[in-house]
Design a protein around this motif. Structure first.
Motif, PDB file in Angstrom:
ATOM      1  N   VAL A  98       0.887  -1.148   0.130  1.00 43.41           N
ATOM      2  CA  VAL A  98       0.076  -0.185  -0.135  1.00 43.41           C
ATOM      3  C   VAL A  98       0.836   1.332  -0.024  1.00 43.41           C
ATOM      4  O   VAL A  98       1.844   1.270   0.854  1.00 43.41           O
ATOM      5  CB  VAL A  98      -0.760  -0.039   1.139  1.00 43.41           C
ATOM      6  CG1 VAL A  98      -1.510   1.234   1.452  1.00 43.41           C
ATOM      7  CG2 VAL A  98      -1.773  -0.999   1.313  1.00 43.41           C
ATOM      8  N   TYR A  99       0.478   2.238  -1.066  1.00 38.03           N
ATOM      9  CA  TYR A  99       1.286   3.449  -0.881  1.00 38.03           C
ATOM     10  C   TYR A  99       0.430   4.573  -1.082  1.00 38.03           C
ATOM     11  O   TYR A  99      -0.471   4.532  -2.048  1.00 38.03           O
ATOM     12  CB  TYR A  99       2.051   3.352  -2.147  1.00 38.03           C
ATOM     13  CG  TYR A  99       2.926   4.753  -2.362  1.00 38.03           C
ATOM     14  CD1 TYR A  99       4.414   4.698  -2.046  1.00 38.03           C
ATOM     15  CD2 TYR A  99       2.340   5.837  -3.045  1.00 38.03           C
ATOM     16  CE1 TYR A  99       5.267   5.923  -2.084  1.00 38.03           C
ATOM     17  CE2 TYR A  99       3.519   7.079  -3.104  1.00 38.03           C
ATOM     18  CZ  TYR A  99       4.798   6.911  -2.803  1.00 38.03           C
ATOM     19  OH  TYR A  99       5.372   8.053  -2.824  1.00 38.03           O
ATOM     20  N   ILE A 100       0.266   5.389   0.055  1.00 37.21           N
ATOM     21  CA  ILE A 100      -0.598   6.609  -0.043  1.00 37.21           C
ATOM     22  C   ILE A 100       0.314   7.508   0.290  1.00 37.21           C
ATOM     23  O   ILE A 100       0.495   7.877   1.808  1.00 37.21           O
ATOM     24  CB  ILE A 100      -1.749   6.359   0.861  1.00 37.21           C
ATOM     25  CG1 ILE A 100      -2.741   4.996   0.642  1.00 37.21           C
ATOM     26  CG2 ILE A 100      -2.757   7.295   0.898  1.00 37.21           C
ATOM     27  CD1 ILE A 100      -3.723   4.515   1.560  1.00 37.21           C
ATOM     28  N   GLU A 101       0.464   8.682  -0.505  1.00 32.73           N
ATOM     29  CA  GLU A 101       1.161   9.920  -0.248  1.00 32.73           C
ATOM     30  C   GLU A 101       0.672  11.115  -0.858  1.00 32.73           C
ATOM     31  O   GLU A 101       0.319  11.155  -2.073  1.00 32.73           O
ATOM     32  CB  GLU A 101       2.754   9.640  -0.530  1.00 32.73           C
ATOM     33  CG  GLU A 101       3.767  10.473  -0.034  1.00 32.73           C
ATOM     34  CD  GLU A 101       5.103  10.247  -0.165  1.00 32.73           C
ATOM     35  OE1 GLU A 101       5.989  10.735   0.492  1.00 32.73           O
ATOM     36  OE2 GLU A 101       5.462   9.540  -1.217  1.00 32.73           O
ATOM     37  N   LYS A 102       1.131  12.338  -0.335  1.00 31.92           N
ATOM     38  CA  LYS A 102       0.796  13.666  -0.926  1.00 31.92           C
ATOM     39  C   LYS A 102      -0.584  13.770  -1.394  1.00 31.92           C
ATOM     40  O   LYS A 102      -0.647  14.209  -2.404  1.00 31.92           O
ATOM     41  CB  LYS A 102       1.892  13.756  -2.118  1.00 31.92           C
ATOM     42  CG  LYS A 102       3.238  13.849  -1.417  1.00 31.92           C
ATOM     43  CD  LYS A 102       4.431  14.256  -2.768  1.00 31.92           C
ATOM     44  CE  LYS A 102       5.681  14.344  -2.256  1.00 31.92           C
ATOM     45  NZ  LYS A 102       6.351  13.076  -2.369  1.00 31.92           N
ATOM     46  N   ASN A 103      -1.797  13.433  -0.555  1.00 31.21           N
ATOM     47  CA  ASN A 103      -2.896  13.560  -0.591  1.00 31.21           C
ATOM     48  C   ASN A 103      -3.332  14.523   0.465  1.00 31.21           C
ATOM     49  O   ASN A 103      -3.695  14.429   1.250  1.00 31.21           O
ATOM     50  CB  ASN A 103      -3.797  12.644  -0.630  1.00 31.21           C
ATOM     51  CG  ASN A 103      -3.308  11.537  -1.671  1.00 31.21           C
ATOM     52  OD1 ASN A 103      -3.586  11.629  -2.738  1.00 31.21           O
ATOM     53  ND2 ASN A 103      -2.525  10.479  -1.189  1.00 31.21           N
ATOM     54  N   ALA A 104      -3.382  15.989  -0.038  1.00 38.68           N
ATOM     55  CA  ALA A 104      -3.299  17.015   0.960  1.00 38.68           C
ATOM     56  C   ALA A 104      -4.294  17.349   1.915  1.00 38.68           C
ATOM     57  O   ALA A 104      -4.269  17.592   2.989  1.00 38.68           O
ATOM     58  CB  ALA A 104      -3.188  18.341   0.097  1.00 38.68           C
ATOM     59  N   GLN A 105      -5.713  16.766   1.368  1.00 39.51           N
ATOM     60  CA  GLN A 105      -6.664  16.758   2.174  1.00 39.51           C
ATOM     61  C   GLN A 105      -7.391  15.455   2.845  1.00 39.51           C
ATOM     62  O   GLN A 105      -8.361  15.165   3.244  1.00 39.51           O
ATOM     63  CB  GLN A 105      -7.819  17.651   1.762  1.00 39.51           C
ATOM     64  CG  GLN A 105      -7.385  19.034   1.596  1.00 39.51           C
ATOM     65  CD  GLN A 105      -8.349  19.990   1.169  1.00 39.51           C
ATOM     66  OE1 GLN A 105      -9.510  19.719   1.483  1.00 39.51           O
ATOM     67  NE2 GLN A 105      -8.058  20.820   0.011  1.00 39.51           N
ATOM     68  N   LEU A 106      -6.637  14.250   2.269  1.00 36.97           N
ATOM     69  CA  LEU A 106      -7.090  12.925   2.557  1.00 36.97           C
ATOM     70  C   LEU A 106      -6.998  12.447   3.993  1.00 36.97           C
ATOM     71  O   LEU A 106      -5.769  12.551   4.541  1.00 36.97           O
ATOM     72  CB  LEU A 106      -6.206  11.870   1.824  1.00 36.97           C
ATOM     73  CG  LEU A 106      -6.697  10.518   1.560  1.00 36.97           C
ATOM     74  CD1 LEU A 106      -8.304  10.335   1.447  1.00 36.97           C
ATOM     75  CD2 LEU A 106      -5.827   9.545   0.859  1.00 36.97           C
ATOM     76  N   CYS A 107      -8.172  12.149   4.817  1.00 38.07           N
ATOM     77  CA  CYS A 107      -8.114  11.784   6.070  1.00 38.07           C
ATOM     78  C   CYS A 107      -8.113  10.381   6.154  1.00 38.07           C
ATOM     79  O   CYS A 107      -8.948   9.678   5.479  1.00 38.07           O
ATOM     80  CB  CYS A 107      -9.327  12.725   6.867  1.00 38.07           C
ATOM     81  SG  CYS A 107      -8.831  14.487   7.046  1.00 38.07           S
ATOM     82  N   HIS A 108      -8.027   9.978   7.452  1.00 39.54           N
ATOM     83  CA  HIS A 108      -8.362   8.594   7.902  1.00 39.54           C
ATOM     84  C   HIS A 108      -7.557   7.334   7.022  1.00 39.54           C
ATOM     85  O   HIS A 108      -8.044   6.604   6.885  1.00 39.54           O
ATOM     86  CB  HIS A 108      -9.857   8.266   7.985  1.00 39.54           C
ATOM     87  CG  HIS A 108     -10.573   9.224   8.976  1.00 39.54           C
ATOM     88  ND1 HIS A 108     -11.208  10.433   8.319  1.00 39.54           N
ATOM     89  CD2 HIS A 108     -10.534   9.314  10.090  1.00 39.54           C
ATOM     90  CE1 HIS A 108     -11.712  10.966   9.351  1.00 39.54           C
ATOM     91  NE2 HIS A 108     -11.145  10.409  10.460  1.00 39.54           N
ATOM     92  N   VAL A 109      -6.226   7.939   6.292  1.00 41.13           N
ATOM     93  CA  VAL A 109      -5.880   6.618   6.192  1.00 41.13           C
ATOM     94  C   VAL A 109      -4.563   5.947   6.907  1.00 41.13           C
ATOM     95  O   VAL A 109      -4.169   5.234   6.977  1.00 41.13           O
ATOM     96  CB  VAL A 109      -4.951   7.201   4.640  1.00 41.13           C
ATOM     97  CG1 VAL A 109      -6.010   7.070   3.421  1.00 41.13           C
ATOM     98  CG2 VAL A 109      -4.224   8.459   4.484  1.00 41.13           C
ATOM     99  N   ASP A 110      -4.119   6.930   7.935  1.00 39.62           N
ATOM    100  CA  ASP A 110      -3.374   6.532   8.855  1.00 39.62           C
ATOM    101  C   ASP A 110      -4.019   5.984  10.159  1.00 39.62           C
ATOM    102  O   ASP A 110      -3.401   5.587  11.028  1.00 39.62           O
ATOM    103  CB  ASP A 110      -2.584   7.864   9.299  1.00 39.62           C
ATOM    104  CG  ASP A 110      -3.148   9.262   9.731  1.00 39.62           C
ATOM    105  OD1 ASP A 110      -4.562   9.044   9.650  1.00 39.62           O
ATOM    106  OD2 ASP A 110      -2.670   9.958  10.416  1.00 39.62           O
TER     107      ASP A 110
END
Length: 177
Positions: A120-132
């Motif tokens: 899984v790679y989730i990076e540089k999504n300025a307003q993306l919440c609840h992935v951490d």
């Protein structure tokens, strides 16, 4: 059952053509045989036709879009028979417009319980919440893969107290299963 794509970040035509192609390919689709690539889609487009997708055999690429949420709430399995950049089954990158407030805010993959192969790679999504707040290791079957989740939304609401700190969104219905 419908066919997936293998275009990566390259797109043909303008944003409207890109959307029409996506709609034609995935309308009423439950199983994507191959990869689900959602790239350069505008915030004005109705993506509700994606909600029928339950399984993707390859990888999912979500990049350079400006819609607020992705209606993949029925997606349960990413098989990872193919990888993006040779190791990722889920790749989410740069989903915001720096000049406006339009941005991906929620992945909403509430039913996703298995990524059979790949990372899984989730990076540089300025307003993306609840992935951490998602326990990616519970979903990923490959123990050697380390989920990469960084530089996403900062001012996010906490998980609902019934979720025990693991959620896809702020509501009690968003707890990670």
């Amino acid at each position: 059952v419908c066919a997936g794509t293998l275009n990566g970040l390259s797109v043909t035509g303008d944003a409207q053509h890109q959307y029409q192609t996506l709609h034609k390919m995935y309308n009423n689709c439950e199983i994507v045989m191959g990869n689900l690539e959602i790239v350069l889609i505008d915030h004005t487009q109705d993506l509700s036709f994606l909600q029928t997708i339950r399984e993707v055999t390859g990888y999912i690429l979500i990049a350079m879009n400006v819609f607020a949420s992705l209606p993949l709430q029925n997606l349960r399995v990413i098989r990872g028979t193919q990888f993006y950049e040779e190791k990722f089954a889920l790749f989410v990158l740069l989903n915001y417009n720096p000049n406006t407030t339009h941005a991906l805010r929620h992945l909403g993959l509430n039913q996703l319980t298995e990524i059979l192969a790949g990372g899984v790679y989730i990076e540089k999504n300025a307003q993306l919440c609840h992935v951490d707040t998602v326990e990616w290791r519970d979903i990923m079957r490959d123990p050697r893969q380390e989920p990469i989740v960084r530089d996403n939304g900062k001012a996010c609401a906490p998980c609902h107290e019934s979720c025990g700190g693991h959620c896809w969104g702020p509501g009690p219905e968003d707890c990670q299963k």
